[in-house]
Design an enzyme around this catalytic site. Sequence first.
Site, mmCIF file in Angstrom:
data_model
loop_
_atom_site.group_PDB
_atom_site.id
_atom_site.type_symbol
_atom_site.label_atom_id
_atom_site.label_comp_id
_atom_site.label_asym_id
_atom_site.label_seq_id
_atom_site.Cartn_x
_atom_site.Cartn_y
_atom_site.Cartn_z
ATOM 1 N N PRO A 156 0.715 -1.259 0.003
ATOM 2 C CA PRO A 156 -0.049 0.241 0.006
ATOM 3 C C PRO A 156 0.795 1.109 -0.044
ATOM 4 O O PRO A 156 0.199 2.276 -0.271
ATOM 5 C CB PRO A 156 -0.925 -0.090 1.054
ATOM 6 C CG PRO A 156 -0.197 -1.260 2.122
ATOM 7 C CD PRO A 156 0.297 -1.839 1.237
ATOM 8 N N GLU A 178 2.715 -8.209 8.570
ATOM 9 C CA GLU A 178 2.975 -6.621 8.844
ATOM 10 C C GLU A 178 3.905 -6.236 7.968
ATOM 11 O O GLU A 178 4.441 -5.080 7.710
ATOM 12 C CB GLU A 178 3.604 -6.308 10.176
ATOM 13 C CG GLU A 178 2.505 -6.715 11.124
ATOM 14 C CD GLU A 178 1.161 -5.924 10.977
ATOM 15 O OE1 GLU A 178 1.449 -4.700 11.276
ATOM 16 O OE2 GLU A 178 0.216 -6.601 10.921
ATOM 17 N N ARG A 216 -3.517 -9.535 -20.405
ATOM 18 C CA ARG A 216 -4.425 -9.283 -21.481
ATOM 19 C C ARG A 216 -3.875 -8.261 -22.482
ATOM 20 O O ARG A 216 -4.661 -8.209 -23.422
ATOM 21 C CB ARG A 216 -5.924 -8.809 -20.824
ATOM 22 C CG ARG A 216 -5.846 -7.422 -20.320
ATOM 23 C CD ARG A 216 -7.115 -7.194 -19.496
ATOM 24 N NE ARG A 216 -8.264 -7.122 -20.240
ATOM 25 C CZ ARG A 216 -8.423 -5.830 -20.992
ATOM 26 N NH1 ARG A 216 -7.655 -4.979 -20.767
ATOM 27 N NH2 ARG A 216 -9.460 -5.812 -21.780
ATOM 28 N N ASP A 276 -10.996 -0.572 -24.624
ATOM 29 C CA ASP A 276 -11.810 -0.900 -23.449
ATOM 30 C C ASP A 276 -11.340 0.468 -22.397
ATOM 31 O O ASP A 276 -10.540 1.172 -22.923
ATOM 32 C CB ASP A 276 -11.583 -2.026 -22.737
ATOM 33 C CG ASP A 276 -10.254 -2.257 -22.441
ATOM 34 O OD1 ASP A 276 -9.929 -3.634 -22.195
ATOM 35 O OD2 ASP A 276 -9.308 -1.406 -22.632
HETATM 36 N N1 ADE Z 1 -0.671 -5.013 0.035
HETATM 37 C C1 ADE Z 1 -1.527 -4.824 1.189
HETATM 38 N N2 ADE Z 1 -2.417 -3.998 0.629
HETATM 39 C C2 ADE Z 1 -1.891 -3.424 -0.485
HETATM 40 C C3 ADE Z 1 -2.486 -2.726 -1.568
HETATM 41 N N3 ADE Z 1 -3.594 -1.815 -1.443
HETATM 42 N N4 ADE Z 1 -1.688 -2.837 -2.822
HETATM 43 C C4 ADE Z 1 -0.845 -3.398 -2.873
HETATM 44 N N5 ADE Z 1 -0.482 -4.334 -2.190
HETATM 45 C C5 ADE Z 1 -0.953 -4.642 -0.835
#
Ligand code: ADE
Length: 256
Positions: A88, A116, A154, A169
């Site tokens: 994230p 974690e 794809r 698309d």
């Molecule tokens: N691992 C945990 N959450 C994630 C996300 N939003 N994007 C990529 N990898 C992740």
Amino acid sequence: MRCEVLTLFPDLIAGLVSQSILKRAQDKGLVEIRIHNIRDFIEDRHRVADDVPYGGGCGMVMKAEPIFRALDALKTEGHDLRLILPSPQGIRFSQKLAQDFSRESRRLVWLCGHYEGVDERVHTLLQPEEISIGDYVLTGGELPALVMIDAAARLVPGVLGDPTSANEDSFSGSLLDFPHYTRPVGVRGLQVPDILLSGHHEAIRVWRRKEALRNTYLKRPDLLQFETLTEEDKQLLADITQENRAEISVNRGEEE
Ligand code: ADE
């Protein structure tokens, strides 16, 4: 496109890539997806992949050494690797990155972290590209890796039956897609627009362009700035703003 997935949950990946278009892409030899269980690279006999964080706190951290060993094994095959860590904290995944992956000559290696996160020494020594699929936190990197692999695969020439589908698309340009209909002509009192049954190719092209513009204008107007608009597009947009006046003023009211 050659993909390697390093994971503690190989079945999660195997289940999805063994179906549908990804399966056919592999059968045709257009996409290669190999799955490696990080647990196979653990030396200690308990096969422990994670441990508590130094300094305390909750959650577990994935150990660095099994990850290094898994990558060393790939490197000994003599391939150039491009290492991706779904996280994230990464840069945002996009259609542009999917294109980039689909054309990558190096092997794409997805390192799926869990718990974690992974020991910081993995970042320090391997400097993976951290990529996020959105501002939310998932339980691990497997789903994001699959999202990226699917979006990129794809786009590999030959993977989709009809080579124009990937071009037309949403997001291949900057516009969202136009609506699609299939048989039968009438469904619960709703008819397919006459123009799509007319066989008039130019009229269908203009209808589709207009509906793509309408979708984008109503749902993601921010994307219009990235599209080069022709004189025809500008006229179509002028018509759309007239036709959807009521909806547009409601949307504006909500924003205020
Ligand atoms: N691992 C945990 N959450 C994630 C996300 N939003 N994007 C990529 N990898 C992740």
